[in-house]
Design an enzyme around this catalytic site. Structure first.
Site, PDB file in Angstrom:
ATOM      1  N   LYS A 258       1.379  -3.402  -6.627  1.00  0.00           N
ATOM      2  CA  LYS A 258       1.193  -3.013  -5.223  1.00  0.00           C
ATOM      3  C   LYS A 258       1.600  -1.567  -4.956  1.00  0.00           C
ATOM      4  CE  LYS A 258       1.452  -7.670  -3.268  1.00  0.00           C
ATOM      5  NZ  LYS A 258       1.787  -8.478  -4.457  1.00  0.00           N
ATOM      6  N   ARG A 259       1.108  -0.675  -5.762  1.00  0.00           N
ATOM      7  CA  ARG A 259       1.423   0.734  -5.567  1.00  0.00           C
ATOM      8  C   ARG A 259       0.571   1.315  -4.434  1.00  0.00           C
ATOM      9  NH1 ARG A 259       5.500  -0.738  -8.048  1.00  0.00           N
ATOM     10  NH2 ARG A 259       6.090   0.127 -10.043  1.00  0.00           N
TER      11      ARG A 259
END
Length: 309
Positions: free
Chosen positions: A105-106
């Site tokens: 989840k960057r």
């Protein structure tokens, strides 16, 4: 890599992904005791317990499934040693020919986004040589910063033939605080879905784009809408099982070809031995319980898809 994912889903007839999201509370006592006997009650001992837990589950399920999804936060909590266990898990899953979706989840911009993309999906230049860092096949990405945050990932995906799953409508109860906000009469998640389709249009595999979306199982009517908005995007569907999603909720996430979605279950599989219906396996045989949970999930989703035809 999207072609490989599609091929493995066809081969296994299992459009599911096992979420390798281990908390120490999921790890049976005998695994923990053995790790602590060797390394003490230390971060190294915890990381070893997590690794041995993962390995047993992978060994018991790899022939049934196309992919796994390790959630990096569950490893980061143990610091550098936890990240080493994450990397060992990724490498071992590749040895078993599984597709690895790095749930990271960057979401950032410019050189920072590029560094995340290189670290998880690409290769970093060190002098005259290149090295793959974590080397997952897909990564989850937060689109909140717009195209500036996505383009560096797309560039690496094109170069490496890897993929993304972009958060569009997440499974958590408060997701609507932002994602359901109406803009010109339409919810924000529809606009994000349209951007996913746009970003993926020039990153096509044989039948689906490298650029997919995350749409929670807990909002089936939203999944129905977004399936039409993103016809060529694979949808990663969290929220099955422990969060309440069922096979019957998921039929609209799939296309008429029976493809187009892959459903995640994490603690419902890896901690199956703690559930009443699998308690007969006991903690010693936790991996066998996980295998049975996978078989039951496959049957549930397959039955729902057949009933919907």
């Amino acid at each position: 890599m999207i072609n490989k994912l599609v091929e493995k889903i066809k081969k296994t007839n299992a459009p599911i992904v096992v979420g390798l999201d281990p908390m120490l509370s999921y790890v049976p006592e005998h695994i923990q005791k053995k790790a602590y006997a060797e390394y003490g009650e230390t971060l190294e001992g915890a990381a070893e317990a997590i690794w041995q837990f993962n390995k047993a589950i992978v060994d018991s399920t790899y022939d049934l499934i196309p992919a796994v999804k390790p959630q990096i936060a569950m490893y980061e909590q143990f610091g550098i040693l936890g990240l080493a266990a994450f990397k060992k898990t990724v490498d071992y899953c590749h040895e078993k020919d599984l597709v690895v979706i790095g749930d990271v989840k960057r979401g950032d911009i410019g050189s920072t986004s590029a560094a995340y993309a290189v670290g998880h999906l690409g290769k970093v230049q060190v002098g005259s040589k290149q090295y793959a860092g974590f080397d997952e096949d897909f990564a989850t990405v937060n689109p909140y910063l717009g195209s500036d945050g996505i383009k560096p990932f797309v560039d690496v995906c094109k170069e490496e033939k890897k993929g993304l799953f972009i958060l569009v409508k997440t499974s958590n109860p408060s997701s609507g605080e932002f994602q359901d906000r109406l803009i010109d009469g339409r919810p924000l998640y529809e606009y994000v879905g349209e951007k996913v389709a746009e970003w993926g249009a020039d990153c096509m595999g044989d039948s689906y784009s490298y650029i997919g979306a995350v749409v929670g199982a807990t909002y089936p009517e939203v999944g129905k809408v977004l399936r039409k908005v993103m016809p060529k995007s694979f949808i990663l569907v969290p929220g099955y099982g422990a969060q309440g999603g069922k096979g019957a909720d998921l039929v609209h996430y799939f296309n008429e070809d029976g493809l187009g979605a892959i459903v995640n279950s994490s603690r419902g599989i890896i901690a199956a031995y703690k559930k009443e219906e699998y308690a007969k396996f006991g903690a010693e045989n936790f991996a066998d319980a996980s295998r049975q949970a996978v078989l039951d999930m496959i049957e549930d989703i397959d039955g729902a898809l057949k009933a919907a035809k």
